[in-house]
Design an enzyme around this catalytic site. Structure first.
Site, PDB file in Angstrom:
ATOM      1  N   ASP A 162       0.856  -1.181   0.000  1.00  0.00           N
ATOM      2  CA  ASP A 162       0.000   0.000   0.000  1.00  0.00           C
ATOM      3  C   ASP A 162       0.887   1.223   0.000  1.00  0.00           C
ATOM      4  O   ASP A 162       2.075   1.150   0.306  1.00  0.00           O
ATOM      5  CB  ASP A 162      -0.952   0.011   1.195  1.00  0.00           C
ATOM      6  N   GLN A 163       0.278   2.337  -0.336  1.00  0.00           N
ATOM      7  CA  GLN A 163       1.012   3.591  -0.428  1.00  0.00           C
ATOM      8  C   GLN A 163       0.166   4.708   0.149  1.00  0.00           C
ATOM      9  O   GLN A 163      -1.040   4.782  -0.105  1.00  0.00           O
ATOM     10  CB  GLN A 163       1.328   3.872  -1.899  1.00  0.00           C
TER      11      GLN A 163
END
Length: 197
Positions: free
Chosen positions: A74-75
């Site tokens: 995820d970012q």
């Protein structure tokens, strides 16, 4: 060893495919906003939020796929203390690019490996991204050219496409920017015996 990418992101899949990693992709069934909501009042950093989300995805898919090595990623995008999300529509994308114009923000890209419902490894990489000063008129023309692809990323831009024209300076590697810290991940996959060392 079976490898599963706990994501339907075409960009993350492309990075793994280009690196020669054999894997299947499977979406996690989590509510990302519900997972991250309690973190904002706990003093968690944007890097922590990215790690928690990546781990939640990997664990969800791992619990449904025994003995597979599951990659969760995820970012988050942070501008100072504020965490920004993918824009919901083109007007939100326009406002987001105006907010980021002339500023330096951070892309915090997390990757986690899980197996049999247990976390084996966690990593986060950070890229510092500085947009040039953008006029509202340029932003409007840019968004008309790129269309809804601007809604697929937390920054309302696709760095791997025309969005690269928005930037004045970038400190960080390409893989972190696109959303999967590939070199640390490949090193850990070799350590786990999942790919050829």
């Amino acid at each position: 060893m079976d490898i599963i990418l706990a994501s339907k992101s075409p960009f993350r899949a492309m990075l793994l495919q280009n690196a020669g990693v054999k894997f299947t992709a499977q979406s996690a069934n989590i509510d990302e906003r519900a997972v991250e909501a309690p973190l904002y009042n706990s003093g968690a950093t944007p890097e922590d939020v990215a790690l928690v989300l990546a781990e939640a995805k990997a664990l969800d898919v791992s619990e449904r796929n025994s003995s597979a090595l599951v990659i969760g990623s995820d970012q988050t995008l942070s501008l100072g203390d504020e965490v920004l999300h993918k824009p919901e529509d083109m007007e939100a994308a326009r406002r987001q690019l105006l907010k980021l114009s002339g500023q330096t923000h951070h892309l915090n890209s997390a990757v986690v490996l899980c197996k049999d419902g247990q976390t084996l490894w966690r990593h986060v990489s950070v890229a510092r991204m500085t947009l040039r000063n953008l006029t509202p008129e340029f932003i409007g023309r840019h968004l008309s050219r790129v269309g809804s692809v601007a809604l697929q990323s937390v920054g309302a831009y696709q760095f791997e496409g025309e969005g690269v024209q928005l930037f004045e300076r970038v400190d960080g590697d390409y893989f972190t920017i696109v959303g999967l810290p590939l070199l640390p991940l490949l090193a850990e996959l070799r350590k786990q015996g999942a790919i050829d060392a």
